[in-house]
Design a protein around this motif. Structure first.
Motif, short mmCIF file in Angstrom:
data_model
loop_
_atom_site.label_atom_id
_atom_site.label_comp_id
_atom_site.label_asym_id
_atom_site.label_seq_id
_atom_site.Cartn_x
_atom_site.Cartn_y
_atom_site.Cartn_z
N CYS A 57 0.86 -1.18 0.00
CA CYS A 57 0.00 0.00 0.00
C CYS A 57 0.90 1.24 0.00
CB CYS A 57 -0.90 0.01 1.23
SG CYS A 57 -1.93 1.48 1.32
N ALA A 58 0.55 2.18 -0.83
CA ALA A 58 1.38 3.38 -0.98
C ALA A 58 1.08 4.43 0.07
CB ALA A 58 1.16 3.98 -2.37
N ALA A 59 0.12 4.19 0.92
CA ALA A 59 -0.26 5.22 1.90
C ALA A 59 0.82 5.37 2.97
CB ALA A 59 -1.59 4.87 2.55
N VAL A 60 0.97 6.59 3.42
CA VAL A 60 1.91 6.86 4.50
C VAL A 60 1.43 6.15 5.76
CG1 VAL A 60 2.87 8.69 5.95
CG2 VAL A 60 2.54 9.08 3.51
N ASN A 61 2.36 5.57 6.45
CA ASN A 61 2.06 4.87 7.71
C ASN A 61 1.17 3.65 7.54
OD1 ASN A 61 3.57 6.68 9.15
ND2 ASN A 61 1.84 8.09 9.44
N CYS A 62 1.11 3.13 6.35
CA CYS A 62 0.32 1.90 6.15
C CYS A 62 1.28 0.81 5.71
CB CYS A 62 -0.76 2.12 5.08
SG CYS A 62 -1.75 0.64 4.81
N PRO B 143 -5.75 5.89 -10.17
CA PRO B 143 -6.45 6.16 -11.44
C PRO B 143 -5.62 7.07 -12.35
CG PRO B 143 -7.38 7.52 -9.70
CD PRO B 143 -6.35 6.65 -9.05
N LEU B 144 -4.56 6.49 -12.90
CA LEU B 144 -3.61 7.31 -13.64
C LEU B 144 -4.20 7.93 -14.89
CD1 LEU B 144 -0.51 4.98 -13.30
CD2 LEU B 144 -1.12 6.95 -11.91
N LYS B 145 -5.26 7.31 -15.40
CA LYS B 145 -5.82 7.86 -16.63
C LYS B 145 -6.85 8.95 -16.35
CE LYS B 145 -5.16 3.92 -19.64
NZ LYS B 145 -5.81 2.81 -20.31
N ASP B 146 -7.26 9.04 -15.12
CA ASP B 146 -8.29 10.03 -14.76
C ASP B 146 -7.60 11.11 -13.93
OD1 ASP B 146 -10.33 11.52 -13.80
OD2 ASP B 146 -11.57 9.81 -13.17
N SER B 147 -7.09 12.13 -14.64
CA SER B 147 -6.23 13.11 -13.97
C SER B 147 -6.94 13.80 -12.81
CB SER B 147 -5.74 14.14 -14.97
OG SER B 147 -6.84 14.74 -15.58
N PRO C 165 2.90 8.33 -8.57
CA PRO C 165 2.43 6.95 -8.64
C PRO C 165 2.68 6.37 -10.03
CG PRO C 165 0.59 8.45 -8.79
CD PRO C 165 1.81 9.29 -8.56
N THR C 166 2.90 5.11 -10.05
CA THR C 166 3.03 4.42 -11.33
C THR C 166 1.88 3.44 -11.45
OG1 THR C 166 4.27 2.55 -10.49
CG2 THR C 166 5.53 4.54 -11.04
N THR D 49 8.04 3.35 -2.87
CA THR D 49 7.28 2.41 -2.09
C THR D 49 5.87 2.32 -2.60
OG1 THR D 49 6.57 4.10 -0.60
CG2 THR D 49 8.60 2.99 -0.03
N GLY D 50 5.18 1.38 -2.01
CA GLY D 50 3.77 1.25 -2.34
C GLY D 50 3.57 0.87 -3.79
N GLU D 51 4.55 0.24 -4.38
CA GLU D 51 4.43 -0.13 -5.77
C GLU D 51 4.83 -1.58 -5.90
OE1 GLU D 51 7.03 2.45 -7.74
OE2 GLU D 51 5.79 4.22 -7.39
#
Ligand code: HEM
Length: 574
Positions: free
Chosen positions: A5-10, A28-32, A49-50, A116-118
Motif C-alpha cells: 500500500c502506498a499510503a503513509v504509515n500503512c 487512477p492514472l488515466k483520470d487526472s 504513482p506508477t 514504495t507502495g508499488e
C-alpha cells in the motif's frame, strides 16, 4: 512481487494478514482529476504513482465499494476517492515510507530506493512509457507494440479483481518479483488482492506516443538544433531500448554492475531529469544493471537472484532491476520532457523566425510599392507642370488682344475730369454696419454688401453692388452698371442691371458729396417676380465720418413709395 500500500504509515501488503480483508487498488492514472484527488488524500511529497502503485482498501470508506454480482467480490467504485489515512503519525515521507519493507529490499545492490507502495520490478519500465509518454516511441512502432503487449497483459479489466502477479506478465517479472511472490505465497492472490482501480496507464504504447503530441516528423531535419535534440531523443530512447536487448553474457553483466557500483550517482534518484540526463550520458549509466546472481530461490527480496534456468528472462532480470530501471526511466522520461520542451522551443522559435521573414518580405514589398508610387507622383508633378506651361501658352495664343490691351505696368488710370464731381464715390466699400431692409410687405431684414466703384479713365464710373446674407454669406441681390455725368453739368445718369431681371435708368443731380436720383425708366424680363417695382429713388452721400451711405425707396404695384433699404459703407481701398 509484492503489492504494498502506498499510503503513509500503512504497512499493508499483499499476502499479509487476512487475505480477503484487504484489497489493493491501482491509482487512477488515466483520470487526472481523480488522480489529483487521490494524491491530495495520500499526501506524499515528491512522489509519483506508477501503474504499480496501489492503495489498500483500508483507506476507502465502505460506500466506496460495490460488489460484483457473480461472486460478491469487492470492487472499488469508479468515483471512489481515498479518505482514511493515519497521517498523524510521524510522516515517513516518500523515501521513508515502508522502511521496513525497504530495509529488506535495500539489501539488494539494485534495490529500489525510496519508491514504495508499488509493485517492485520491471513494471516500472512500463510505467515510464505510460506516465511520461516518450515522443520517440512514435518512431519505434515495433517496440511500442511490444510494450503495448505487456501493458495489455497488465491492464486487464479496470474493475476486475486481479492479483499483482496477474497484473504483470510472468515472463517479464523480475527475480525480486519471483521471490516476493513466493514470499507472499502462491495461493490464489487473485482472490485476496484487487487491482480494481484499473490500470489507468496501461493503455497501448501507441496511444502514449499520441499523447505526447510530438514526433520527429514535426521537425524538419534542416535545423542543427533539431538534429541535436533528435539525437538526444534517440539517445533517450536507446536507453530504453537497451533494456530490451538480449541478455548480455554474465561477465559483461558483472562488469556493468561493477561499473555502476563505481558510479552510484548514475542511479541516484535525487538527480533531477536534466541531471539524470547529464549523468546518464556515458553508455553504461543508462544500461540496466544486473542483479547479483544467486542460486537460492528463498533468498530475501533484497538479495534477489534470477533463476539460472530462466536465461530468456535474464535480460529482464538484468535490465529490470527496480533500482536502475526506475532511475533510468525517471531520467529518460525527464530527459524526454526536457527534449520535448527543447523541440517545442526550437519549433516555436523557427515559427517566429519564419513570421519575421514573412513580415520583412511584406515590408520590402510595400516599400517597393511606395517607391513606384512616389515615382509616379513625381512623373505626374512634372506632367502637371508641363500641362500648365502648355495652358499658359495656349491662353497667350488665344488672347493676343488682352495681352496687348493690358498695360505692362499696373498704373492706375488717370481719372477723366468729367467724373471728377463723383470722385468721392470711388473705391471699394463694405457694409458697416450691416444694411437694413424694410418694406410694408416684408419682415425687416439685414444684409451685407460689398461695393466697387471705379473708373478706367473714361468719363463715367463703373459700379457693382453685391449683397450677401449676413449669416450664411450666400449671395443675394446684385446689380452693376455705370454712372455718367453730363459734361459741364451736375446731371447724373445711373444705369443699372439687376439680377432680379430689372434694368433701370435713374437720373438726378450730384451736389457736393451727395447724389440723389430717381427712376427714369424701368424694364424687366417677362417673367419677373411680382409685385413689380414701379418707381425707385436713391440717395448716396459721403457722411462726416467718411462713410458712404445709400438709401433706396420704391413703389410697387401694391405699395406706395416706401423706404426699402438703408446701408452705410466704410471704404476699404482708395
Ligand atoms: C434698387 C434695388 C432694389 C429693388 C428695385 C428691389 C425691389 C424689390 C421688390 C419689388 C420686392 C418685392 C416686394 C414685395 O414683395 O412686396 C423686393 C423684395 C425684397 N428685396 Fe429688394 N429690391 C432692391 C434691392 C434690394 C437689395 C439691395 C436687397 C438686399 C438684400 C433686397 C432684398 C429684398 C428682399 C429680402 C426682399 C423680400 C424677398 C423677395 O421678394 O425676394 N432688395 N425687392
Amino acid at each position: 512481487m509484492v503489492i504494498c500500500c502506498a499510503a503513509v504509515n500503512c504497512s499493508n501488503r499483499q499476502g499479509k494478514g487476512e487475505k480477503r480483508a484487504v484489497s489493493f487498488h491501482r491509482f487512477p492514472l488515466k483520470d487526472s482529476k481523480r488522480l489529483l484527488q487521490w494524491l491530495k488524500a495520500v499526501q506524499r511529497d515528491n512522489w509519483t504513482p506508477t501503474k504499480y502503485s496501489f492503495l489498500c482498501s483500508e483507506h476507502f470508506t465502505k460506500d466506496s465499494f460495490s460488489k460484483r454480482l457473480e461472486d460478491q467480490h469487492r470492487l472499488l467504485k469508479p468515483t471512489a476517492v481515498p479518505s482514511i489515512f493515519h497521517l498523524a503519525e510521524k510522516k515517513r515521507g516518500a523515501r521513508g515510507h515502508g522502511s521496513t519493507r525497504r530495509k529488506e529490499s535495500s539489501k539488494a545492490p539494485g534495490a529500489m530506493r525510496g519508491r514504495t507502495g508499488e509493485v517492485d520490478g520491471q513494471g516500472a519500465a512500463g510505467s515510464s512509457s505510460s506516465l511520461h509518454p516518450n515522443p520517440v516511441a512514435k518512431l519505434e512502432p515495433k517496440k511500442l507494440k511490444r510494450a503495448a503487449g505487456r501493458d495489455a497483459t497488465t491492464s486487464r479489466s479496470d474493475h476486475e479483481t486481479l492479483s499483482p502477479a496477474q497484473a504483470q506478465p510472468s515472463s517479464e517479472r523480475t527475480s525480486e518479483d519471483t521471490v516476493a511472490t513466493t514470499e507472499a505465497g502462491s495461493q490464489g492472490e487473485a482472490e485476496t488482492s484487487a487491482a480494481d482501480a484499473g490500470d489507468e496507464n496501461s493503455g497501448p504504447a501507441d496511444s502514449a506516443a499520441d499523447r505526447s503530441g510530438i514526433s520527429m516528423d514535426d521537425f524538419p531535419p534542416g535545423s542543427g538544433a533539431c538534429r541535436f535534440i533528435g539525437s538526444l531523443h534517440s539517445y533517450s530512447f536507446s536507453s530504453k531500448h537497451t533494456r530490451e536487448r538480449p541478455p548480455a553474457p554474465r561477465e559483461q553483466v558483472d562488469r556493468k554492475r561493477l561499473k555502476r557500483d563505481v558510479e552510484p550517482s548514475c542511479s541516484g534518484s535525487s538527480l533531477g531529469p536534466d541531471k539524470g540526463l547529464a549523468h546518464s550520458l556515458p553508455s553504461s549509466s543508462l544500461t540496466a544493471t544486473p542483479q547479483k546472481p544467486s542460486q537460492s530461490s528463498s533468498a530475501s527480496p533484497a538479495d534477489v537472484t534470477p533463476q539460472p534456468a530462466a536465461e530468456a528472462v535474464q535480460s529482464e532480470h538484468v535490465d529490470a532491476s527496480p533500482m536502475s530501471i526506475n532511475e533510468v526511466i525517471l531520467s529518460a522520461s525527464g530527459a524526454c520532457r526536457l527534449i520535448d520542451s527543447l523541440h517545442s522551443y526550437c519549433f516555436s522559435s523557427r515559427q517566429s523566425k519564419s513570421q519575421v521573414c514573412c513580415l520583412r518580405e511584406q515590408v520590402e514589398k510595400k516599400n517597393g510599392e511606395l517607391k513606384s508610387l512616389r515615382q509616379r507622383v513625381s512623373r505626374s508633378d512634372s506632367q502637371v507642370r508641363k500641362l500648365r506651361e502648355k495652358l499658359d501658352e495656349l491662353q497667350r495664343a488665344s488672347s493676343p488682344y488682352l495681352n496687348g490691351l493690358l498695360p505692362p505696368i499696373c498704373e492706375p488710370p488717370t481719372m477723366n475730369p468729367v467724373v471728377e464731381p463723383l470722385s468721392w464715390m470711388l473705391g471699394t466699400w463694405l457694409s458697416d454696419p450691416p444694411g437694413a431692409g424694410t418694406f410694408p410687405t416684408l419682415q425687416p431684414f439685414q444684409y451685407l454688401e460689398e461695393v466697387h466703384i471705379s473708373h478706367v479713365g473714361q468719363p463715367m464710373l463703373n459700379f457693382s453692388f453685391n449683397a450677401f446674407h449676413p449669416d450664411t454669406r450666400k449671395p443675394m441681390h446684385r446689380e452693376c452698371g455705370f454712372i455718367r455725368l453730363q459734361p459741364d453739368t451736375n446731371k447724373v445718369a445711373f444705369v443699372s442691371a439687376q439680377n432680379t431681371g430689372i434694368v433701370e435708368v435713374e437720373e438726378g443731380e450730384v451736389n457736393g458729396q451727395e447724389l440723389s436720383i430717381a427712376s427714369h425708366s424701368i424694364a424687366r424680363i417677362s417673367f419677373a417676380k411680382e409685385p413689380h417695382v414701379e418707381q425707385i429713388t436713391r440717395k448716396f452721400r459721403l457722411n462726416s465720418e467718411g462713410k458712404l451711405e445709400q438709401t433706396v425707396s420704391m413703389a410697387t404695384t401694391t405699395q406706395p413709395m416706401t423706404q426699402h433699404l438703408h446701408i452705410t459703407y466704410r471704404k476699404v481701398t482708395p
